[in-house]
Write a protein that holds these residues in place. Structure first.
Motif, PDB file in Angstrom:
ATOM      1  N   HIS A   1       1.451  -1.117  -0.408  1.00 24.51           N
ATOM      2  CA  HIS A   1       0.062  -0.205  -0.563  1.00 24.51           C
ATOM      3  C   HIS A   1       0.710   1.542  -0.113  1.00 24.51           C
ATOM      4  CE1 HIS A   1      -3.716   1.747   1.580  1.00 24.51           C
ATOM      5  NE2 HIS A   1      -2.910   2.943   1.730  1.00 24.51           N
ATOM      6  N   VAL A   2       0.451   1.737  -1.312  1.00 28.72           N
ATOM      7  CA  VAL A   2       1.411   3.488  -1.158  1.00 28.72           C
ATOM      8  C   VAL A   2       0.735   4.254  -1.339  1.00 28.72           C
ATOM      9  CG1 VAL A   2       3.069   4.430  -2.423  1.00 28.72           C
ATOM     10  CG2 VAL A   2       3.803   2.344  -2.073  1.00 28.72           C
ATOM     11  N   GLU A   3       0.976   5.421  -0.693  1.00 26.53           N
ATOM     12  CA  GLU A   3       0.064   6.860  -1.032  1.00 26.53           C
ATOM     13  C   GLU A   3       1.001   8.257  -1.299  1.00 26.53           C
ATOM     14  OE1 GLU A   3      -3.482   7.412   1.156  1.00 26.53           O
ATOM     15  OE2 GLU A   3      -3.739   5.273   1.386  1.00 26.53           O
ATOM     16  N   LEU A   4       1.112   8.769  -2.089  1.00 26.22           N
ATOM     17  CA  LEU A   4       2.271   9.563  -2.309  1.00 26.22           C
ATOM     18  C   LEU A   4       0.909  11.330  -2.838  1.00 26.22           C
ATOM     19  CD1 LEU A   4       4.245   8.654  -4.916  1.00 26.22           C
ATOM     20  CD2 LEU A   4       4.956  10.077  -2.949  1.00 26.22           C
TER      21      LEU A   4
ATOM     22  N   LEU B   1       1.901  -4.694  -4.756  1.00 23.66           N
ATOM     23  CA  LEU B   1       2.121  -3.822  -4.653  1.00 23.66           C
ATOM     24  C   LEU B   1       0.295  -4.115  -4.955  1.00 23.66           C
ATOM     25  CD1 LEU B   1       1.762  -0.778  -4.111  1.00 23.66           C
ATOM     26  CD2 LEU B   1       2.131  -0.095  -5.886  1.00 23.66           C
ATOM     27  N   LYS B   2      -0.903  -3.846  -3.803  1.00 20.32           N
ATOM     28  CA  LYS B   2      -2.092  -3.981  -4.107  1.00 20.32           C
ATOM     29  C   LYS B   2      -2.708  -2.635  -3.993  1.00 20.32           C
ATOM     30  CE  LYS B   2      -1.869  -8.366  -3.505  1.00 20.32           C
ATOM     31  NZ  LYS B   2      -0.619  -8.757  -4.997  1.00 20.32           N
TER      32      LYS B   2
ATOM     33  N   THR C   1      -3.350   7.709 -16.431  1.00 24.16           N
ATOM     34  CA  THR C   1      -5.125   7.341 -15.615  1.00 24.16           C
ATOM     35  C   THR C   1      -4.778   6.178 -16.970  1.00 24.16           C
ATOM     36  OG1 THR C   1      -4.692   9.144 -14.984  1.00 24.16           O
ATOM     37  CG2 THR C   1      -7.313   8.027 -15.612  1.00 24.16           C
ATOM     38  N   LEU C   2      -4.708   6.244 -18.004  1.00 30.53           N
ATOM     39  CA  LEU C   2      -5.405   5.496 -19.499  1.00 30.53           C
ATOM     40  C   LEU C   2      -4.419   4.121 -19.365  1.00 30.53           C
ATOM     41  CD1 LEU C   2      -4.853   7.924 -22.271  1.00 30.53           C
ATOM     42  CD2 LEU C   2      -6.787   6.913 -21.238  1.00 30.53           C
ATOM     43  N   ASN C   3      -3.106   4.112 -18.751  1.00 31.10           N
ATOM     44  CA  ASN C   3      -1.720   2.867 -18.354  1.00 31.10           C
ATOM     45  C   ASN C   3      -1.801   2.431 -17.186  1.00 31.10           C
ATOM     46  OD1 ASN C   3      -1.781   3.504 -21.694  1.00 31.10           O
ATOM     47  ND2 ASN C   3      -0.289   5.161 -21.372  1.00 31.10           N
ATOM     48  N   SER C   4      -3.034   2.862 -16.770  1.00 32.83           N
ATOM     49  CA  SER C   4      -2.739   2.267 -15.067  1.00 32.83           C
ATOM     50  C   SER C   4      -2.236   0.952 -15.121  1.00 32.83           C
ATOM     51  CB  SER C   4      -3.653   3.190 -14.260  1.00 32.83           C
ATOM     52  OG  SER C   4      -4.858   2.957 -14.113  1.00 32.83           O
TER      53      SER C   4
ATOM     54  N   ASP D   1      -5.132  -1.689  -7.067  1.00 32.81           N
ATOM     55  CA  ASP D   1      -6.373  -0.913  -7.168  1.00 32.81           C
ATOM     56  C   ASP D   1      -5.605   1.130  -7.046  1.00 32.81           C
ATOM     57  OD1 ASP D   1      -8.401  -2.299  -7.806  1.00 32.81           O
ATOM     58  OD2 ASP D   1      -8.177  -2.496  -4.929  1.00 32.81           O
ATOM     59  N   THR D   2      -6.018   1.378  -8.664  1.00 33.17           N
ATOM     60  CA  THR D   2      -5.404   2.861  -8.475  1.00 33.17           C
ATOM     61  C   THR D   2      -6.356   3.570  -8.249  1.00 33.17           C
ATOM     62  OG1 THR D   2      -5.174   2.774 -10.711  1.00 33.17           O
ATOM     63  CG2 THR D   2      -2.704   1.393  -9.996  1.00 33.17           C
ATOM     64  N   VAL D   3      -5.498   4.401  -7.680  1.00 38.93           N
ATOM     65  CA  VAL D   3      -6.540   6.000  -6.955  1.00 38.93           C
ATOM     66  C   VAL D   3      -5.779   7.266  -7.798  1.00 38.93           C
ATOM     67  CG1 VAL D   3      -8.219   7.580  -5.612  1.00 38.93           C
ATOM     68  CG2 VAL D   3      -7.841   5.078  -5.586  1.00 38.93           C
ATOM     69  N   LEU D   4      -6.262   7.975  -8.715  1.00 34.89           N
ATOM     70  CA  LEU D   4      -5.438   9.097  -9.528  1.00 34.89           C
ATOM     71  C   LEU D   4      -5.984  10.064  -9.664  1.00 34.89           C
ATOM     72  CD1 LEU D   4      -3.905   6.849 -12.584  1.00 34.89           C
ATOM     73  CD2 LEU D   4      -3.012   7.063 -10.517  1.00 34.89           C
ATOM     74  N   GLY D   5      -5.025  11.429  -8.955  1.00 35.01           N
ATOM     75  CA  GLY D   5      -5.862  12.477  -9.191  1.00 35.01           C
ATOM     76  C   GLY D   5      -6.474  13.010  -8.257  1.00 35.01           C
ATOM     77  N   ALA D   6      -6.843  14.247  -8.367  1.00 27.72           N
ATOM     78  CA  ALA D   6      -7.611  15.353  -7.637  1.00 27.72           C
ATOM     79  C   ALA D   6      -9.047  14.739  -8.200  1.00 27.72           C
ATOM     80  CB  ALA D   6      -7.519  16.639  -8.205  1.00 27.72           C
ATOM     81  N   ALA D   7      -9.591  14.923  -8.886  1.00 25.17           N
ATOM     82  CA  ALA D   7     -10.892  13.740  -8.940  1.00 25.17           C
ATOM     83  C   ALA D   7     -11.440  12.652  -8.059  1.00 25.17           C
ATOM     84  CB  ALA D   7     -11.824  13.907 -10.413  1.00 25.17           C
ATOM     85  N   ASP D   8     -10.634  12.370  -8.062  1.00 28.93           N
ATOM     86  CA  ASP D   8      -9.999  10.384  -7.057  1.00 28.93           C
ATOM     87  C   ASP D   8      -9.664  10.955  -5.911  1.00 28.93           C
ATOM     88  OD1 ASP D   8      -9.730   8.964 -10.116  1.00 28.93           O
ATOM     89  OD2 ASP D   8     -11.290   9.465  -9.587  1.00 28.93           O
TER      90      ASP D   8
END
Length: 161
Positions: free
Chosen positions: A88-91, A111-112, A131-134, A142-149
């Motif tokens: 688990h990584v959060e940046l 990494l999960k 976002t397109l290639n995550s 499970d990826t959470v990307l960007g301000a909208a998420d």
């Protein structure tokens, strides 16, 4: 003060052997019976010099780096020393992290969960490509990307005003 505590500057909540330490300046545990499972590096001065001291911390599963101004691509590359255990990584708000650093995270074998938010070192085009290639870059994650998420969590800082 040991080099490990100087280089890692753990003035952050950590979880060691099930015990949460919420504030203060801590060294990494010397007792290898204790397992450091989480590092919450929020507003922390972690430098690349401290990451090699994570080697051998087999229980380190979660790493949050939020508003840590000294985190950069070299730091993310250095996470390889805990690639077997880190899940688990959060940046968030680490201004010196670029796409090159984010791509280093793809080498973390187990990494999960990955959350990336407000990384000013990435251009809007790079965010879009990421976002397109995550799913290709992080196939079992499970990826959470960007301000909208953005996910409100107890460890997250409120957005800057």
């Amino acid at each position: 003060m040991s080099r490990a505590s100087w280089g890692f500057n753990l003035y952050a909540p950590t979880t060691v052997g099930g015990w949460k330490r919420s504030k203060g300046y801590y060294q990494l545990p010397h007792d290898r019976k204790l397992k450091l499972s989480e590092i919450h590096a929020v507003n922390c001065g972690i430098t690349v010099d401290g990451f090699p001291y994570l080697k051998g911390l087999e229980g380190l599963e979660k790493m949050l780096m939020i508003n840590s101004k000294m985190i950069d691509n070299h730091c993310l590359n250095a996470l390889q020393v805990v690639s077997e255990s880190l899940t688990h990584v959060e940046l968030e708000r680490c201004p010196d992290v670029t796409l090159k650093g984010v791509l280093c995270l793809a080498r973390l074998k187990n990494l999960k969960y990955l959350r990336l938010h407000q990384l000013d070192g990435l251009t809007s085009e790079e965010w879009e490509r990421l976002t397109l290639n995550s799913k290709e870059l992080f196939p079992n994650c499970d990826t959470v990307l960007g301000a909208a998420d953005f996910i409100e969590a107890e460890h997250a800082l409120p957005p800057p005003s």
